[in-house]
Each structure stands twice: as structure tokens, then as C-alpha cells.
Scaffold this active site. Structure first.
Site, PDB file in Angstrom:
ATOM      1  N   CYS A 548      33.730  43.727  41.137  1.00 44.87           N
ATOM      2  CA  CYS A 548      35.065  43.126  41.125  1.00 44.87           C
ATOM      3  C   CYS A 548      35.196  42.096  42.243  1.00 44.87           C
ATOM      4  CB  CYS A 548      36.146  44.199  41.259  1.00 44.87           C
ATOM      5  SG  CYS A 548      36.050  45.162  42.768  1.00 44.87           S
ATOM      6  N   GLU A 591      35.675  39.252  37.432  1.00 41.52           N
ATOM      7  CA  GLU A 591      34.708  40.353  37.412  1.00 41.52           C
ATOM      8  C   GLU A 591      33.340  39.765  37.061  1.00 41.52           C
ATOM      9  OE1 GLU A 591      35.122  44.838  37.554  1.00 41.52           O
ATOM     10  OE2 GLU A 591      36.573  43.226  37.787  1.00 41.52           O
TER      11      GLU A 591
END
Length: 609
Positions: A548, A591
Site C-alpha cells: 500500500c 496499491e
């Protein structure tokens, strides 16, 4: 209408520190203790007026701060962290200064701080004799700003709000100001947003190529070929995959309760500026594009409710007041979980019970029932000794104890503290890509590290022999086990604990010839112990890393690929495929998926697979 329900399982801290975009708008943990900037006069005694959080015995690592002097020049954050860890010290925060020759280091308690002072003072490191002394806590930014404004303001107004000629500056509407804070790309066409994010990932893969070249000379021939083929990157990058929805996509939002930027008291919304900049004012989410209509409805009704109560909003400046935060979790199955954080201060138990009763009545029988909340939780957020609100127990006031979501045709239970990707539609895109890349078959064993409520492992379970999940949050583990049963799966097991403690033993016990690890860690990446365990387990040939925050995970990528050494045992991995998935439209976050495969030294395969 909500029904009675039992209390949820015991609380625990989730393994995922809610990815960077979980609440960028809140500046989560942006409090006096969260941004330890230097306080140079370490000898001076703290002024109790400037350090109210000390007087009120609130948790802050600032009161356990030391200054370490005479560090070797250009010492890096990781260098100092590893040095301290080598001597059994676990710092809470590290801030380096002056060509990195001195640092402020904070600890979680007095015992750890004193241990550090005793051990490190006088110790030699790279020819330098270290010195350690107590450091003064950082002053409260709000009080500091107020003092400046009192000295600089004109007619009671801060200078920053006036032009040189004394005329008030024109300001953008609050709706635009808050959009710029919480969704900074709101006015950028979506195709351009995707292009920017893809370019960011290109830069990360180009940097990784250079780092691999520096830390593993044996890979240079392969790396040279890769960089020539793929625009100086270490591996091919597939086209970025967009989010199915670009607005109203967030299924979890954390709202502060404070004085509104428009002057309205008891306002629920997002902070307009950072606490360290002296800002506490919030703006409601009504016109923010990433918050769902369901969450906005809950916020509106809850704001109406708290304005009917005699209790004031909590002030981080004085540490007085009660209402602190509202967390709203929603699902595509039209369920909504509401969690309110309330500082009881010195209220008697019967007063708190009366408040909870009125809250329950308002949201089950009164006007609040229009919010369609299906779970209502009350959290006593008083003088916490822990920096994590997730450590606080949740008391179910009304409704069901959990909410349920459907993802990739599967059902998932979500408890108050459990991690679940904040964009459900984009999570389906992400998990589908993970399934494509993992190259699984009926003989495969999948290790799902930092598994949250088990979403990734459960979505792959029917295609493999076994799934083993590892997760820190006990609530999430219980959810994951329930979710496996909900979906009729018997080949899935979940273990609770820190990945660095649990993973090595589980990995060593797996005897499957086809082992794939899928890791979806917090923003800071995996603990170095996990990386070392992965490197040692040479029967683990394939790793799918879900990042992330790819920049923060860079150290993990480098250690997975670096040459074997006394510290790092086992053949290295190499990146063979990368992909960006946009889970956070309207923000700069993205991401990244990275597939790494073990280098086969025996067959000397250093070419692209």
C-alpha cells in the site's frame, strides 16, 4: 431498526495500520505526540502550561525522549534502528538531525528510556563514542501557534489571514479547501490521475533496479537486460488497473468531532489542517467526493444527536471535553457500523449509562433511525496509555455486533477493529490479479501473511490444497475463521500473532512442494525477521507482495533480492512482474503488486523467465 446484540470479541491492534489512505483526511495520530520535532534545549524543565498532555497523564512518547549525540556521520534511520535493536532496545520514534550526527529517540515507557540511557551512553559505534541525555518534550503546537498569533495578530486576527495592506485575503470556499486536503486530485481528470500513479510506480521500479545492482552483483547481467527492455525498470509493469468506481468508494471513514471551520460547535468532519500547524477546525463531509452517501447520512444524524447533548467536544489543546471521533463502516449489502469515541472525563457511571440509553433510543426509535445504522458502538477514549485507538474495547449499544460484505462472490464478516480494504470494488480487481499471478494448483499451499479478515486467502482457497493465514488482530482472526465457515471452506486455518513471531515456525512446518506466500503488510512493510525467514525457506519459490506504500516497502524489496550474506541466508528473489491498482481515486496513493521469484542458482537461470 436495530436489534439487540452481544458484545464483540476482545479488542486487539490490527496488523494493517490502515493503509496510508485509510484516513489521510484525519491526519491520524497527528497530535502533540505524533510529530516529534526537535526540542533543542534538552536541559530545560518542561513548562506545564505548554505540556498539558504530560500533566494530564495522556500517552505520549514525548515524555520518554532522549537525545543521542556523536553519531557516525550520515547515520540513516534504519542504521540507528538496527543498532538499537541489536542491543535489545525498541524505540517508538526516531528523528535524525545535523548530517545525522544526533537524534531524538522516544520510547513507550520510562523503563525502556532508562535502559537506553544506561546502555548507549559511552558506547562506541564506528569509532564514535555516543552520549545520551534526557530531551525536553515538544511543545503543544496549538498553544505555540496561539502565542504567535497573540504577538503578531492585527485586531485579534492572525497575520496569515491579512494582506500587507490590511485587507482580508479572499479565501476559497470551505468545500474546496477540504477537498484539496482529503482528495487532492479531485479536479484532475481520472485518466491523468492514473497516468501520474503509473509514473510513480515506474520510478519505484527504476530505483529498485539500481538498488538490486548495488546489493547483488551476481544479478547484474540479468538486470542489465531487464533495464534495457523495460525502461530502466527491474521488471515489466502492466497497465494500471483503475478503480471500478471513482467516487463514494470508501467503506470506512474516521471523522473528528471538533469545532467547525465555519464556527459551528460540535461538528463532525475532516480536519482542515494538521495539528502540528495549529489547526483543530473540521469541515463536514457533505461535499467530499470519496465518502459514500450512507456514511454522510450517518454523520449528519450523529451530528444532530450530539448537538442535543450537554457534552462538549474534546479539545486536544486543553484535554477537556468529551466527543472525540466517529468511525463509520459501510458495506455494499447496505449495512452501516457506527463507532463513537467519547472521553468520559469525570462523569459518573449513571451519567454515561443515561447517555448511552439516549443514543440507543435516538438511533433505534428517533430521528437517527433514518441513518439506517445496523451496529452502534460506544468507546471510552479517556486518558489512554496506548497510542492506538484500536486498543480500546468497543461496547455494543445497539444492533448487530458485526457487518457483512460480499466480495468476489464470497461472504465476509467485519468486526469494529478488523482490517478490510477500504475500496471493495477495487479490492476485487486487486485480489483477482493476485490469483492470476500466484500460479496456483491443487497441490499448492498459500501462506497469507497479514491476512486481516482472510479475504485474499479465502478467495483462493478453492483452487489450492491449503491456506494458512497469519494476523495480529484477534478480532480479525475470529472474523477470518467465521468467514471460512460462511463460505464452506475446510482447508483454511488462521493463526494470531505478530508475523515475525509466528511466520518462521509455520513456514518451516510446511512440507508442500508448491508454496506461495502472499503478503499484504502495513504501510511500513514486513518486519526484517519475516524477510529473513522467507529468504531461509528455500522451498518457498514465489512471493506476491501487495504494497500500500511501495516507497516504505523498498527496504523489504531490497532485502528479498540482495546477495546472501552472514545476515541473509538463502538464495535471493528477483522481481518478475509488477502492477499498480488504483484503490484510492482522487488521492495520490496507489496499491502496487510485485511478483518475486526465487533465483535458481543450480541451473544458473539469470535470464527473464
Amino acid at each position: 431498526m436495530m436489534a439487540e446484540g452481544s458484545n464483540p470479541a476482545s479488542d486487539a491492534t490490527p496488523s494493517k495500520e490502515e493503509e496510508p489512505d485509510d484516513v489521510p483526511q484525519n491526519f491520524k495520530n497527528d497530535t502533540p505526540e505524533a510529530d516529534a520535532q526537535a526540542a533543542r534545549d534538552s536541559e530545560a524543565a518542561p513548562d506545564p502550561c505548554k505540556y498539558r498532555y504530560i500533566k494530564d497523564d495522556l500517552f505520549t512518547s514525548e515524555i520518554f525522549k532522549v537525545e543521542i549525540r556523536n553519531l557516525p556521520k550520515f547515520t540513516g534511520f534504519n542504521d540507528l534502528k538496527k543498532f538499537l535493536a541489536k542491543h535489545g532496545l525498541n524505540p517508538h520514534k526516531i528523528k535524525l538531525f545535523g548530517r545525522q550526527t544526533f537524534a531524538f529517540v522516544t520510547f513507550k515507557n520510562e523503563e525502556e528510556r532508562d535502559k537506553a540511557m544506561k546502555m548507549v551512553h559511552g558506547m562506541q559505534w564506528k569509532g564514535q563514542v555516543l552520549s545520551v541525555k534526557l530531551a525536553k518534550p515538544k511543545a503543544d503546537p496549538i498553544l505555540k501557534k496561539r502565542k504567535q498569533e497573540e504577538g503578531e495578530g492585527v485586531s485579534g486576527q492572525p497575520v496569515s489571514k491579512r494582506t500587507e495592506g490590511g485587507e482580508e485575503e479572499d479565501e476559497e470556499p470551505l468545500s474546496v479547501q477540504i477537498a484539496n486536503v482529503v482528495t487532492p486530485l479531485w479536479n484532475v481528470p481520472y485518466e491523468e490521475q492514473l497516468r501520474r500513479k503509473e509514473q510513480e510506480v515506474v520510478g519505484i521500479l527504476q530505483r529498485l533496479a539500481n538498488e538490486i545492482g548495488s546489493t547483488n552483483k551476481a544479478m547484474l547481467p540479468w538486470l542489465f537486460a531487464q533495464k534495457g527492455k523495460f525502461n530502466k525498470m527491474c521488471c515489466p509493469l502492466e497497465a494500471i488497473r483503475p478503480s471500478p468506481t471513482q467516487t463514494e468508494y470508501r467503506n470506512k471513514c474516521e471523522f473528528l468531532i471538533s469545532v467547525g471551520a465555519d464556527g459551528e460547535d460540535k461538528t463532525i468532519g475532516f480536519r482542515l489542517g494538521k495539528y502540528k500547524g495549529g489547526s483543530c477546525a473540521v469541515v463536514g463531509p457533505a461535499e467530499t467526493c470519496h465518502v459514500s452517501a450512507e456514511a454522510k447520512r450517518v454523520v449528519s444524524e450523529f451530528q444532530n444527536f450530539i448537538r442535543t447533548t450537554p457534552y462538549s467536544v474534546y479539545s486536544p489543546e486543553t484535554y477537556e471535553g468529551h466527543w472525540k471521533q466517529l468511525t463509520v463502516r459501510t458495506t455494499r449489502t447496505k449495512q452501516a457500523m457506527v463507532i463513537v469515541f467519547f472521553n468520559p472525563q469525570k462523569l459518573e457511571e449513571d451519567e454515561l449509562n443515561a447517555l448511552k440509553s439516549s443514543m440507543k433510543k435516538y438511533f433505534t426509535e428517533g430521528k437517527g433511525s433514518e441513518s439506517a445504522a445496523t451496529s452502534l458502538y460506544f468507546v471510552r477514549d479517556g486518558q489512554r496509555k496506548s497510542p492506538n485507538p484500536e486498543d480500546l474495547p468497543c461496547e455494543l449499544i445497539a444492533g448487530e455486533s458485526c457487518i457483512h460484505e460480499e466480495l468476489l462472490g464470497l461472504k465476509f464478516r467485519i468486526s469494529p477493529h478488523s482490517f478490510f480494504q477500504v475500496n471493495t470494488g477495487a479490492a476485487e480487481v486487486l485480489y483477482s490479479a493476485v490469483g492470476e499471478w500466484a500460479q496456483l494448483d491443487q497441490d499448492s499451499t498459500v501462506l497469507d501473511v497479514c491476512c486481516g479478515t482472510g479475504t485474499i486467502g479465502i478467495s483462493l482457497a478453492k483452487r489450492v490444497k491449503k491456506v494458512i493465514g497469519i494476523e495480529l488482530c484477534q478480532e480479525a482472526v475470529e472474523d477470518a475463521r467465521v468467514n471460512a465457515k460462511l463460505n464452506g471452506l475446510s482447508n483454511v486455518e488462521f493463526h494470531c500473532g505478530k508475523a515475525e513471531d509466528v511466520f518462521p515456525n509455520i513456514l518451516n512446518a510446511v512440507v508442500s512442494p508448491n508454496v506461495t506466500a502472499i503478503v499484504d503488510p502495513p504501510r511500513a512493510g514486513l518486519h526484517s525477521k519475516v524477510i529473513l525467514a522467507i529468504r531461509r525457506a528455500e522451498h518457498l519459490k514465489r512471493l506476491v507482495y501487495v504494497a500500500c506504500n511501495a516507497k516504505a516497502a523498498m527496504a523489504n524489496f531490497i532485502d528479498l533480492c540482495r546477495a546472501p550474506s552472514n545476515r541473509v541466508h538463502g538464495a535471493p528473489f528477483r522481481p518478475v512482474r509488477a502492477l499498480a491498482v488504483d484503490l484510492f481515486p482522487q488521492t495520490m496513493h496507489v496499491e502496487m503488486l510485485l511478483l518475486l521469484e526465487r533465483v535458481d542458482y543450480d541451473s544458473q537461470q539469470q535470464q527473464t523467465p
